[in-house]
Enzyme design. Sequence first.
Site, short mmCIF file in Angstrom:
data_model
loop_
_atom_site.label_atom_id
_atom_site.label_comp_id
_atom_site.label_asym_id
_atom_site.label_seq_id
_atom_site.Cartn_x
_atom_site.Cartn_y
_atom_site.Cartn_z
N CYS A 81 0.84 -1.20 0.00
CA CYS A 81 0.00 0.00 0.00
C CYS A 81 0.87 1.25 0.00
O CYS A 81 1.78 1.39 0.82
CB CYS A 81 -0.91 -0.06 1.23
SG CYS A 81 -1.15 1.47 2.08
N GLU A 82 0.62 2.15 -0.95
CA GLU A 82 1.50 3.30 -1.09
C GLU A 82 1.30 4.34 0.01
O GLU A 82 2.10 5.24 0.17
CB GLU A 82 1.33 3.95 -2.48
CG GLU A 82 0.02 4.63 -2.72
CD GLU A 82 -0.09 5.19 -4.14
OE1 GLU A 82 0.65 4.74 -5.01
OE2 GLU A 82 -0.92 6.09 -4.34
N HIS A 83 0.22 4.22 0.76
CA HIS A 83 -0.04 5.20 1.83
C HIS A 83 0.72 4.85 3.11
O HIS A 83 1.07 5.74 3.87
CB HIS A 83 -1.53 5.28 2.13
CG HIS A 83 -2.33 5.78 0.97
ND1 HIS A 83 -3.61 5.35 0.69
CD2 HIS A 83 -2.01 6.65 0.00
CE1 HIS A 83 -4.04 5.95 -0.40
NE2 HIS A 83 -3.09 6.75 -0.85
N HIS A 84 0.93 3.56 3.36
CA HIS A 84 1.54 3.15 4.62
C HIS A 84 2.77 2.26 4.45
O HIS A 84 3.38 1.86 5.44
CB HIS A 84 0.51 2.41 5.47
CG HIS A 84 -0.72 3.21 5.76
ND1 HIS A 84 -1.86 3.12 5.00
CD2 HIS A 84 -0.97 4.15 6.70
CE1 HIS A 84 -2.78 3.96 5.48
NE2 HIS A 84 -2.27 4.59 6.50
N GLN A 122 -5.29 -0.35 -4.22
CA GLN A 122 -5.97 -1.49 -4.84
C GLN A 122 -6.83 -1.07 -6.04
O GLN A 122 -6.93 -1.79 -7.02
CB GLN A 122 -6.82 -2.20 -3.77
CG GLN A 122 -7.38 -3.52 -4.25
CD GLN A 122 -8.16 -4.25 -3.18
OE1 GLN A 122 -7.75 -4.23 -2.02
NE2 GLN A 122 -9.28 -4.86 -3.54
N HIS A 150 -5.90 -5.57 3.93
CA HIS A 150 -4.86 -4.55 4.04
C HIS A 150 -4.32 -4.52 5.46
O HIS A 150 -5.07 -4.29 6.40
CB HIS A 150 -5.44 -3.18 3.67
CG HIS A 150 -5.74 -3.05 2.21
ND1 HIS A 150 -5.13 -2.12 1.41
CD2 HIS A 150 -6.58 -3.75 1.41
CE1 HIS A 150 -5.58 -2.25 0.17
NE2 HIS A 150 -6.47 -3.23 0.15
N CYS A 152 -2.62 -2.29 6.75
CA CYS A 152 -2.76 -0.95 7.34
C CYS A 152 -4.13 -0.79 8.00
O CYS A 152 -4.32 0.10 8.82
CB CYS A 152 -2.51 0.15 6.30
SG CYS A 152 -3.62 0.10 4.90
ZN LIG Z 1 -2.63 1.64 3.66
#
Ligand SMILES: [Zn+2]
Length: 190
Positions: A81-84, A122, A150, A152
């Site tokens: 996941c590119e956010h976390h 995703q 996920h 995260c």
């Molecule tokens: Zn994430």
Amino acid sequence: MENQASSTWGDAYHSVRELIKFLGEDPDREGLKETPYRVLKSLKEMLCGYSQDPKDVMKTFEDGACDEMVLVKGINLESLCEHHLLPFIGQAHVAYIPNKRVIGLSKIARLVDIYAKRLQIQERLTVQITKALDDYLKPQGSACVIEAKHLCLSCRGVMKQNAVMVTSSLTGAFRDPEVRSEFLRLIGRE
Ligand SMILES: [Zn+2]
């Protein structure tokens, strides 16, 4: 080991050491000494999709007789996941209806992997897969459903969630309600 790793990985190596310090740990303690190297190596491995080009696996061949839905169900998928920078793990179901050209089933799994092994969300991953099929195979339509957990979501916060995220992308003939419904029935979602 440390010197060798630090010269190969440069700033990134030192950044992970700083990160370990930031987390309140001692990067020089026995168990953590080689951790920056291991972290970078595993990230490189999980993100190896950047060095691969979908066009190299999308070798299609002509087969005028085949115009029924081709479905590859349950392709294992691990992405980041590119956010976390935390993994999301699940399965992809990919289908297309040929328009004179077909592709080997293992190539579809490779295609999923090439896009999954990048920093992702995703939703985008799902669309990239159908787009690549449309671009290289020019089918009557393509479809992708991804179901993933996920980390995260499941490892953070007070409300730890065990939810599965489901995303879908349908193009061309798959927008037809009957085709769509056959696809969803085949992957056990209807
Ligand atoms: Zn994430």
